[in-house]
Design an enzyme around this catalytic site. Structure first.
Site: not given
Length: 314
Positions: A45, A68, A147, A161, A177, A189, A257
């Site tokens: 706004e 607000c 994946a 992987s 992300r 991982t 994973g």
């Protein structure tokens, strides 16, 4: 609705605040637009009023969320609209934040401004679904991303992987992300793949969160490269979710994973899923390079299933 289009501009910076857009219309023409672009910055706004200037007087204001009414990092938007002399406010939904929750609408009405609510409300709620959950439950909205090969495997026999999905899919995930507050993986991982867990230039880097029972990770892991904050946490999924909520993580991307994904699913803490299914067959392959590659891939929806037809690449 134009306000929702504008609100999406805040995907890369507004969280844990809501995504809000605002359009000011006078005599049938838009005279001011704005969006809440980053946490702690001016609200939608305020941007729209600045652009509209004196034309805001007697105008109609459109927003996808209730203005607000409280003093926080910025002054209340309801007060700014009142001071600008607007005539009417059309808003998609009430703010679920207890600090507002109808108080903004009440202030506008008290000042003689006509208020209309509920316009495109379902779209507005979907846009701010993560904010709604965060405010009500004080824990993150969780996106689970994975994946897989066409035969349902997330890694080769040796644990490798990299890379199941295509570069295009990986870039899509990197953009995602940039739109979350935190990205979470398990300690295995980090040890196996050594990912950087950054947005790779597609936007801001999320907080990197590693679940590790031992808390022991290689010191030279990329997650400790200083490009973003990194938190190493222990405990159950429920405990971790509470901790992240208290730390202001409202949108969480889980990229771990199979074990990490299973733990989040079992705990009932997954809100949305994103699966990239690659045209390869891992079978009993011990290395990713040994996977069977497919070509001539066709996909279609068969009832609620997604059918995939392809040839083995010779």
């Amino acid at each position: 609705m134009r306000t929702i289009e504008l609100a999406r501009r805040g995907f890369a910076g507004a969280s844990p605040n809501p995504y809000v857009g605002c359009v000011i219309v006078k005599d049938g023409k838009a005279v001011g637009e704005g969006a809440h672009l980053y946490f702690g910055g001016p609200h939608a706004e305020v941007h729209a009023l600045k652009e509209a200037g004196h034309k805001a007087k007697g105008a109609t204001v459109y927003t996808n969320l209730e203005p607000c009414s409280h003093w926080g990092k910025t002054p209340p938007c309801a007060l700014a609209l009142i001071r600008a002399g607007v005539k009417k406010v059309v808003s998609a939904m009430r703010d679920p934040n207890p600090l507002v929750a109808g108080k903004g609408f009440a202030a506008l009405k008290k000042a003689g401004i006509k208020v209309i609510t509920g316009v495109v409300e379902s779209e507005a709620r979907h846009l701010n679904r993560s904010f709604i959950k965060f405010i009500r439950e004080r824990k993150p909205y969780v996106f689970l991303k994975s994946a897989l090969s066409l035969d349902g495997k997330s890694a080769a026999g040796n644990g490798d992987s990299k890379w199941i999905s295509s570069e295009e899919s990986r870039n899509f995930a990197r953009r995602l992300r940039a739109e979350v507050d935190g990205i979470l993986v398990g300690g295995q991982t980090v040890r196996q793949d050594n990912p950087s867990l950054t947005a790779h230039g597609f936007g801001r880097n999320p907080v990197r969160i590693v679940l590790s029972k031992s808390g022991k990770l290689p010191k030279k892991s990329k997650v400790f490269d200083g490009k973003a904050q990194t938190w190493v946490l222990k405990g159950s999924i429920k405990e971790v979710m509470s901790v992240l909520g208290r730390q202001g993580i409202s949108r969480l991307l889980v990229e771990g994973g199979d074990q990490t994904a299973s733990e989040f699913l079992k705990a009932g803490e997954v809100d949305e899923v994103l699966y990239f299914v690659a045209p390869i067959l891992l079978g009993g392959a011990q290395k990713m390079n040994d996977a069977l590659r497919l070509e001539g891939v066709e996909t279609w929806k068969q009832g609620q299933d997604i059918a995939v037809w392809a040839r083995v690449k010779k």
